[in-house]
Design a protein around this motif. Structure first.
Motif, PDB file in Angstrom:
ATOM      1  N   MET A   1       8.352   5.938   1.536  1.00 30.67           N
ATOM      2  CA  MET A   1       8.041   6.418   2.868  1.00 30.67           C
ATOM      3  C   MET A   1       6.542   6.321   3.149  1.00 30.67           C
ATOM      4  SD  MET A   1       9.616   7.614   5.416  1.00 30.67           S
ATOM      5  CE  MET A   1       9.549   8.635   6.798  1.00 30.67           C
ATOM      6  N   VAL A   2       5.730   6.677   2.160  1.00 29.66           N
ATOM      7  CA  VAL A   2       4.277   6.622   2.334  1.00 29.66           C
ATOM      8  C   VAL A   2       3.826   5.171   2.472  1.00 29.66           C
ATOM      9  CG1 VAL A   2       2.076   7.125   1.237  1.00 29.66           C
ATOM     10  CG2 VAL A   2       3.902   8.789   1.138  1.00 29.66           C
ATOM     11  N   LYS A   3       4.446   4.286   1.696  1.00 31.86           N
ATOM     12  CA  LYS A   3       4.071   2.873   1.772  1.00 31.86           C
ATOM     13  C   LYS A   3       4.347   2.311   3.162  1.00 31.86           C
ATOM     14  CE  LYS A   3       4.744   1.840  -3.083  1.00 31.86           C
ATOM     15  NZ  LYS A   3       5.478   1.031  -4.061  1.00 31.86           N
ATOM     16  N   PHE A   4       5.414   2.757   3.792  1.00 31.42           N
ATOM     17  CA  PHE A   4       5.727   2.311   5.147  1.00 31.42           C
ATOM     18  C   PHE A   4       4.610   2.697   6.111  1.00 31.42           C
ATOM     19  CE2 PHE A   4       7.422   3.464   9.329  1.00 31.42           C
ATOM     20  CZ  PHE A   4       7.817   2.207   9.754  1.00 31.42           C
ATOM     21  N   PHE A   5       4.115   3.944   6.019  1.00 33.19           N
ATOM     22  CA  PHE A   5       3.042   4.383   6.910  1.00 33.19           C
ATOM     23  C   PHE A   5       1.742   3.638   6.637  1.00 33.19           C
ATOM     24  CE2 PHE A   5       5.648   8.343   7.268  1.00 33.19           C
ATOM     25  CZ  PHE A   5       5.909   8.212   8.619  1.00 33.19           C
ATOM     26  N   ILE A   6       1.473   3.345   5.381  1.00 37.96           N
ATOM     27  CA  ILE A   6       0.262   2.601   5.038  1.00 37.96           C
ATOM     28  C   ILE A   6       0.331   1.194   5.618  1.00 37.96           C
ATOM     29  CG2 ILE A   6      -1.016   1.583   3.108  1.00 37.96           C
ATOM     30  CD1 ILE A   6      -0.270   4.116   1.507  1.00 37.96           C
ATOM     31  N   ILE A   7       1.462   0.535   5.431  1.00 36.95           N
ATOM     32  CA  ILE A   7       1.608  -0.833   5.949  1.00 36.95           C
ATOM     33  C   ILE A   7       1.592  -0.837   7.472  1.00 36.95           C
ATOM     34  CG2 ILE A   7       3.210  -2.772   6.102  1.00 36.95           C
ATOM     35  CD1 ILE A   7       3.962  -2.146   3.171  1.00 36.95           C
ATOM     36  N   ALA A   8       2.250   0.146   8.091  1.00 37.20           N
ATOM     37  CA  ALA A   8       2.254   0.231   9.556  1.00 37.20           C
ATOM     38  C   ALA A   8       0.837   0.448  10.087  1.00 37.20           C
ATOM     39  CB  ALA A   8       3.178   1.350  10.019  1.00 37.20           C
ATOM     40  N   CYS A   9       0.062   1.265   9.414  1.00 43.10           N
ATOM     41  CA  CYS A   9      -1.313   1.523   9.844  1.00 43.10           C
ATOM     42  C   CYS A   9      -2.158   0.256   9.688  1.00 43.10           C
ATOM     43  CB  CYS A   9      -1.889   2.684   9.038  1.00 43.10           C
ATOM     44  SG  CYS A   9      -3.296   3.463   9.802  1.00 43.10           S
ATOM     45  N   LEU A  10      -1.974  -0.483   8.595  1.00 42.82           N
ATOM     46  CA  LEU A  10      -2.715  -1.730   8.404  1.00 42.82           C
ATOM     47  C   LEU A  10      -2.350  -2.756   9.472  1.00 42.82           C
ATOM     48  CD1 LEU A  10      -2.611  -2.087   4.521  1.00 42.82           C
ATOM     49  CD2 LEU A  10      -4.621  -1.707   5.938  1.00 42.82           C
ATOM     50  N   VAL A  46      -9.780   5.522  10.004  1.00 43.82           N
ATOM     51  CA  VAL A  46     -10.005   6.885   9.513  1.00 43.82           C
ATOM     52  C   VAL A  46      -8.678   7.546   9.180  1.00 43.82           C
ATOM     53  CG1 VAL A  46     -10.835   9.179  10.185  1.00 43.82           C
ATOM     54  CG2 VAL A  46     -12.225   7.164  10.681  1.00 43.82           C
ATOM     55  N   LEU A  47      -7.672   7.352  10.029  1.00 45.08           N
ATOM     56  CA  LEU A  47      -6.346   7.899   9.768  1.00 45.08           C
ATOM     57  C   LEU A  47      -5.762   7.335   8.473  1.00 45.08           C
ATOM     58  CD1 LEU A  47      -3.913   9.585  10.853  1.00 45.08           C
ATOM     59  CD2 LEU A  47      -3.104   7.445  11.858  1.00 45.08           C
ATOM     60  N   LEU A  48      -5.923   6.043   8.253  1.00 41.94           N
ATOM     61  CA  LEU A  48      -5.437   5.433   7.022  1.00 41.94           C
ATOM     62  C   LEU A  48      -6.140   6.012   5.804  1.00 41.94           C
ATOM     63  CD1 LEU A  48      -3.750   3.301   5.530  1.00 41.94           C
ATOM     64  CD2 LEU A  48      -5.612   1.689   5.952  1.00 41.94           C
ATOM     65  N   PHE A  49      -7.441   6.184   5.889  1.00 42.77           N
ATOM     66  CA  PHE A  49      -8.203   6.757   4.784  1.00 42.77           C
ATOM     67  C   PHE A  49      -7.727   8.175   4.476  1.00 42.77           C
ATOM     68  CE2 PHE A  49     -11.959   9.001   3.098  1.00 42.77           C
ATOM     69  CZ  PHE A  49     -12.166   8.243   1.956  1.00 42.77           C
ATOM     70  N   LEU A  50      -7.542   8.980   5.514  1.00 42.24           N
ATOM     71  CA  LEU A  50      -7.064  10.347   5.302  1.00 42.24           C
ATOM     72  C   LEU A  50      -5.641  10.365   4.750  1.00 42.24           C
ATOM     73  CD1 LEU A  50      -8.505  12.101   8.469  1.00 42.24           C
ATOM     74  CD2 LEU A  50      -9.341  12.256   6.116  1.00 42.24           C
ATOM     75  N   LEU A  51      -4.796   9.449   5.208  1.00 41.10           N
ATOM     76  CA  LEU A  51      -3.437   9.346   4.693  1.00 41.10           C
ATOM     77  C   LEU A  51      -3.447   8.994   3.213  1.00 41.10           C
ATOM     78  CD1 LEU A  51      -0.356   9.233   5.219  1.00 41.10           C
ATOM     79  CD2 LEU A  51      -0.665   6.815   5.727  1.00 41.10           C
ATOM     80  N   LEU A  52      -4.306   8.069   2.822  1.00 43.99           N
ATOM     81  CA  LEU A  52      -4.394   7.706   1.411  1.00 43.99           C
ATOM     82  C   LEU A  52      -4.909   8.863   0.564  1.00 43.99           C
ATOM     83  CD1 LEU A  52      -5.767   4.071   1.692  1.00 43.99           C
ATOM     84  CD2 LEU A  52      -3.511   4.776   0.882  1.00 43.99           C
ATOM     85  N   LEU A  53      -5.892   9.595   1.073  1.00 41.59           N
ATOM     86  CA  LEU A  53      -6.389  10.759   0.333  1.00 41.59           C
ATOM     87  C   LEU A  53      -5.312  11.832   0.193  1.00 41.59           C
ATOM     88  CD1 LEU A  53     -10.033  11.324   1.609  1.00 41.59           C
ATOM     89  CD2 LEU A  53      -9.299  10.590  -0.643  1.00 41.59           C
TER      90      LEU A  53
END
Length: 66
Positions: A1-10, A46-53
């Motif tokens: 699920m997290v990978k989906f949000f990371i890829i969608a953000c990229l 910034v959202l991607l960075f915060l999501l990764l953290l």
């Protein structure tokens, strides 16, 4: 699920960069569409960075190392 949000953000970041480039070429400085597109890109980055953290702190993802 997290990978989906990371890829969608990229993907959203790349699309925002492409729209900024499009407005840079076609607009000739008559509107603020390019500035808005690049502002969206910065916000998404910034959202991607915060999501990764957050994902790392909750142990949902781990760094892979080099």
């Amino acid at each position: 699920m997290v990978k989906f949000f990371i890829i969608a953000c990229l993907v959203a970041i790349v699309l925002s960069m492409a729209s900024g480039l499009f407005y840079l070429v076609t607009d000739k400085g008559t509107s603020k569409k390019m500035v808005n597109a690049l502002s969206v890109r910065v916000g998404l980055s910034v959202l991607l960075f915060l999501l990764l953290l957050l994902a790392w702190s909750q142990a949902l993802t781990t760094p892979q190392g080099m």
